[in-house]
Design an enzyme around this catalytic site. Structure first.
Site, short mmCIF file in Angstrom:
data_model
loop_
_atom_site.label_atom_id
_atom_site.label_comp_id
_atom_site.label_asym_id
_atom_site.label_seq_id
_atom_site.Cartn_x
_atom_site.Cartn_y
_atom_site.Cartn_z
N TYR A 139 55.50 -60.83 16.87
CA TYR A 139 54.58 -60.00 16.10
C TYR A 139 53.96 -60.77 14.93
CZ TYR A 139 56.64 -56.06 18.65
OH TYR A 139 57.08 -55.20 19.64
N LYS A 189 66.59 -63.63 25.74
CA LYS A 189 66.07 -63.94 27.07
C LYS A 189 66.20 -65.45 27.25
CE LYS A 189 63.94 -62.71 30.89
NZ LYS A 189 64.68 -62.03 31.96
N ASP A 245 62.45 -53.66 18.98
CA ASP A 245 61.48 -52.57 18.93
C ASP A 245 61.65 -51.69 20.17
OD1 ASP A 245 59.28 -51.08 18.35
OD2 ASP A 245 57.79 -52.65 18.64
#
Ligand code: NAD
Length: 355
Positions: A139, A189, A245
């Protein structure tokens, strides 16, 4: 000694739920807080033309913590991005260095029928905290558009983390785990992303400072699945901005109602911003029907995390449970056996349960 609390009522149901929560705060800690009203969001746009003035930001910075209802609403939806009400929150987070978003997701046994999971899974209950990194990652990384030699438009966003950002959020998770069941699950990840491989390395490095806390890793796709398969396995989850989020919204829905969940955003100091996870609910604003419990529980988080008043926080949380056990419900958590209470009636019930 009294503390300064910046109070942003905000828009929509914000004023109703904030006033409700301040009544509870005054009941458990009478006279301990001085309230500094701060205009932010849509109401600030209406009055000053911007979602957050410098003066409002200064009041927040000079306070011991910030309490927020919610900002936003259809009236301001068509404004350009930098003038939208939500910008106020980004400004406060950035200026106060609030890099850790802490979201508990607990299924109250009395509300288990509202849980969308299988009955046996809901019966087991769950009580987890998701710690989301809030000021880094994709972000905030470089983004843009360009055109390649074939005239194709390309858009890109960059997931980027440095070691310091990962270390500090990991410490928040390990510190919190020590106060709970001493288990941290780090979600990443790392099978694909280099930023996740650094994330995993650093989390394990920091884990060495906390030999009493067990750490495990989980890939984010598996975590999304495990949350609906067996949420009871989790206690503290720590993860990057975008993963947090998404996972924290998923977890919140498992508890049945958005009107029940508090949150905290913290930085290096004790000053935090406390708010319910829901928005300004314009569809029910001004009707005295909003569920005030998420904001009341945010006050409990604030007392525990910013003011070392853990026993007062416990009192509030117990009063909320007692109120629910008694069968009190606002209409968002209504079951077949109850009649809906208004925001003010629900607040009065919590206050009387405190006594
Ligand atoms: P929302 O959370 O405001 O509402 C979603 C649904 O949940 C609505 O049906 C609403 O009535 C219900 N709801 C929410 N809180 C409730 C409560 N306490 N009691 C009972 N019911 C409740 O989400 P939305 O409709 O997507 O957003 C409305 C506005 O809020 C938008 O402008 C959005 O940008 C803003 N927003 C602000 C924040 C914030 O200030 N932190 C967070 C999310 C959304």
């Amino acid at each position: 000694m009294s503390f300064q609390l910046a109070v942003i009522e905000g828009d929509g149901i914000g004023p109703e739920i904030v006033q409700a929560s301040l009544q509870v705060l005054e009941k458990v800690a009478p006279g301990r807080f001085q309230y500094k009203p701060v205009l932010a969001g849509g109401r600030s746009i209406d009055q000053h033309g911007v979602p957050l003035t410098d003066a409002a930001l200064t009041t927040c910075k000079n306070s011991d913590s910030v309490l927020l209802g919610a900002v936003g609403g259809p009236k301001w939806d068509t404004l350009p991005g930098h003038l939208r009400p939500e910008r106020a929150l980004l400004g406060i987070r950035k200026e106060l260095g609030l890099f850790a978003n802490i979201r508990p997701a607990k299924l109250y046994q009395v509300l288990k029928d509202a849980c969308p999971l299988h009955r046996e899974t809901a019966e087991k209950g769950f009580d987890m905290v998701i710690i989301r990194e809030l000021t880094g990652g994709i972000y905030y990384g470089e983004r843009g558009r360009k055109t390649d030699s074939d005239g194709n438009t390309i858009a890109f966003d960059t997931e980027i983390y440095n070691q310091t950002e990962i270390d500090r959020i990991a410490r928040v998770a390990f510190d919190l785990a020590r106060k709970r069941t001493k288990k941290v699950c780090s979600v990443d990840k790392a099978n694909v992303l280099e930023s996740s491989r650094l994330w995993r390395e650093r989390v394990h490095q920091i884990a060495k400072e906390y030999p009493d806390v067990a750490v495990s890793d989980m890939l984010v796709d598996n975590a999304a699945m495990q949350l609906v398969r067996n949420p009871a396995q989790f206690d503290v989850i720590v993860t990057a901005n975008m993963f947090g989020d998404i996972l924290s919204d998923e977890a919140s829905q498992l508890t049945g109602s958005i009107g029940m969940l508090p949150s905290a955003s913290l930085g290096e100091t004790r000053c935090g911003m406390y708010e319910p996870i829901h928005g300004s609910a314009p569809d029910i604003a001004g009707k005295n029907v909003a569920n005030p419990l998420a904001t009341i529980l945010s006050i409990a988080m604030m007392l525990r995390l910013s003011f070392d008043m853990g026993s007062k926080a416990d009192q509030i949380e117990k009063a909320v449970e007692k109120t629910l056990l008694k069968g009190c419900r606002t209409r968002d958590i209504l079951d077949n056996n109850s009649k809906p209470l208004s925001t003010t009636e629900m607040t009065a019930e919590v206050i009387s349960a405190l006594a």
